[in-house]
Design an enzyme around this catalytic site. Sequence first.
Site, PDB file in Angstrom:
ATOM      1  N   GLY A 165      31.723  28.825  47.109  1.00 55.87           N
ATOM      2  CA  GLY A 165      31.783  29.908  48.074  1.00 55.87           C
ATOM      3  C   GLY A 165      30.448  30.254  48.706  1.00 55.87           C
ATOM      4  O   GLY A 165      29.681  29.384  49.134  1.00 55.87           O
ATOM      5  N   ALA A 205      26.090  36.166  41.846  1.00 57.88           N
ATOM      6  CA  ALA A 205      27.220  36.084  40.915  1.00 57.88           C
ATOM      7  C   ALA A 205      27.991  37.396  40.869  1.00 57.88           C
ATOM      8  O   ALA A 205      27.398  38.481  40.814  1.00 57.88           O
ATOM      9  CB  ALA A 205      26.721  35.722  39.521  1.00 57.88           C
ATOM     10  N   GLY A 206      29.307  37.289  40.892  1.00 53.29           N
ATOM     11  CA  GLY A 206      30.130  38.486  40.810  1.00 53.29           C
ATOM     12  C   GLY A 206      31.576  38.153  40.502  1.00 53.29           C
ATOM     13  O   GLY A 206      32.037  37.040  40.771  1.00 53.29           O
ATOM     14  N   ASP A 245      40.380  43.976  39.828  1.00 52.73           N
ATOM     15  CA  ASP A 245      40.885  45.067  40.655  1.00 52.73           C
ATOM     16  C   ASP A 245      42.053  45.805  40.003  1.00 52.73           C
ATOM     17  O   ASP A 245      42.836  45.236  39.244  1.00 52.73           O
ATOM     18  CB  ASP A 245      41.331  44.533  42.016  1.00 52.73           C
ATOM     19  CG  ASP A 245      40.179  43.996  42.847  1.00 52.73           C
ATOM     20  OD1 ASP A 245      39.011  44.186  42.448  1.00 52.73           O
ATOM     21  OD2 ASP A 245      40.451  43.376  43.901  1.00 52.73           O
ATOM     22  N   GLN A 251      36.550  51.023  48.390  1.00 53.55           N
ATOM     23  CA  GLN A 251      37.792  50.296  48.626  1.00 53.55           C
ATOM     24  C   GLN A 251      38.822  50.718  47.587  1.00 53.55           C
ATOM     25  O   GLN A 251      38.526  50.793  46.399  1.00 53.55           O
ATOM     26  CB  GLN A 251      37.558  48.789  48.538  1.00 53.55           C
ATOM     27  CG  GLN A 251      38.799  47.934  48.756  1.00 53.55           C
ATOM     28  CD  GLN A 251      39.410  48.155  50.120  1.00 53.55           C
ATOM     29  OE1 GLN A 251      40.278  49.020  50.289  1.00 53.55           O
ATOM     30  NE2 GLN A 251      38.970  47.393  51.106  1.00 53.55           N
ATOM     31  N   GLN A 266      39.300  49.443  43.698  1.00 51.35           N
ATOM     32  CA  GLN A 266      38.083  48.738  43.295  1.00 51.35           C
ATOM     33  C   GLN A 266      36.984  49.709  42.845  1.00 51.35           C
ATOM     34  O   GLN A 266      35.819  49.538  43.190  1.00 51.35           O
ATOM     35  CB  GLN A 266      37.545  47.879  44.442  1.00 51.35           C
ATOM     36  CG  GLN A 266      38.302  46.586  44.682  1.00 51.35           C
ATOM     37  CD  GLN A 266      37.521  45.614  45.555  1.00 51.35           C
ATOM     38  OE1 GLN A 266      36.783  46.009  46.447  1.00 51.35           O
ATOM     39  NE2 GLN A 266      37.689  44.325  45.298  1.00 51.35           N
ATOM     40  N   TYR A 303      34.285  47.534  41.082  1.00 53.82           N
ATOM     41  CA  TYR A 303      33.558  46.642  41.983  1.00 53.82           C
ATOM     42  C   TYR A 303      32.711  47.442  42.970  1.00 53.82           C
ATOM     43  O   TYR A 303      31.535  47.130  43.200  1.00 53.82           O
ATOM     44  CB  TYR A 303      34.558  45.759  42.723  1.00 53.82           C
ATOM     45  CG  TYR A 303      33.953  44.697  43.606  1.00 53.82           C
ATOM     46  CD1 TYR A 303      33.550  43.470  43.073  1.00 53.82           C
ATOM     47  CD2 TYR A 303      33.800  44.893  44.976  1.00 53.82           C
ATOM     48  CE1 TYR A 303      33.006  42.479  43.872  1.00 53.82           C
ATOM     49  CE2 TYR A 303      33.255  43.916  45.790  1.00 53.82           C
ATOM     50  CZ  TYR A 303      32.868  42.706  45.230  1.00 53.82           C
ATOM     51  OH  TYR A 303      32.329  41.738  46.039  1.00 53.82           O
ATOM     52  N   ILE A 338      34.641  37.544  53.914  1.00 53.63           N
ATOM     53  CA  ILE A 338      34.201  36.180  54.192  1.00 53.63           C
ATOM     54  C   ILE A 338      35.297  35.208  53.786  1.00 53.63           C
ATOM     55  O   ILE A 338      36.002  35.421  52.784  1.00 53.63           O
ATOM     56  CB  ILE A 338      32.893  35.864  53.436  1.00 53.63           C
ATOM     57  CG1 ILE A 338      31.831  36.944  53.729  1.00 53.63           C
ATOM     58  CG2 ILE A 338      32.375  34.490  53.816  1.00 53.63           C
ATOM     59  CD1 ILE A 338      31.457  37.107  55.186  1.00 53.63           C
TER      60      ILE A 338
END
Length: 240
Positions: A13, A83-84, A88, A141, A144, A147, A180
């Site tokens: 990615g 990195a992640g 959710d 969001q 999330q 996140y 993305i």
Amino acid sequence: MSRVAIVTGGTRGIGRAICEQLKADGFTIIANYAGNDDAAQHCEETTGVRCYKWDVGDHQATLAGCAKVAEEFGPVDVVVNNAGITRDGTLHKMTYDDWHDVMRINLGGCFNMSKACFPGMRERGWGRIVNIGSINGQAGQYGQVNYAAAKSGIHGFTKALAQEGAKSGVTVNAIAPGYIDTDMVAAVPDNVLEKIVAKIPVGRLGQANEIARGVSFLCSEEAGFVTGSTMSINGGQHMY
């Protein structure tokens, strides 16, 4: 000798696109990854980028991994904290492990990598740290909270650490990507994805190489006067 750069989450990615761009810029690139050996092997075979496996959320493993890279390739001049993970769910369904895992990797990884490499950068008088945040860390969001909190924390971390490195020639910046076209976004149901794209003024998803070009600038010699900043690359979806 070329400068040494570590890109975490660098085998797929956005991370892989960053590795390819920085390699083209002349850096010696090491892609860190945590679990997908097949993706790492494919990355090495197709890009020539060396891949090293450790969990950036594990403090001791990160210190050891960065020390090994420095021993084999030379001092680490550039760190891209990409990195992640996502776990959710709305708060009433989110477990403590869902919260902790995301915070440990997404935000803790930035601390661990910086702890390993930042002191050497200051001693040598040059360094670049680029932290990959998110539009969802800026705007929030639904579903999330973990996140969004971790990514929002990255933006505060960036501003604080930038103040520590500025006089020593070490810049610390962030990029906040919008949506993305990656495997993570591809997993979103089509009806949801259509609604997301409809909210992006430019009318499309971003491309990983568009994020990579932003990282390229922030890692360059020419970006020495840019620190503590967040570059939002989101097609105008959130103007922060």
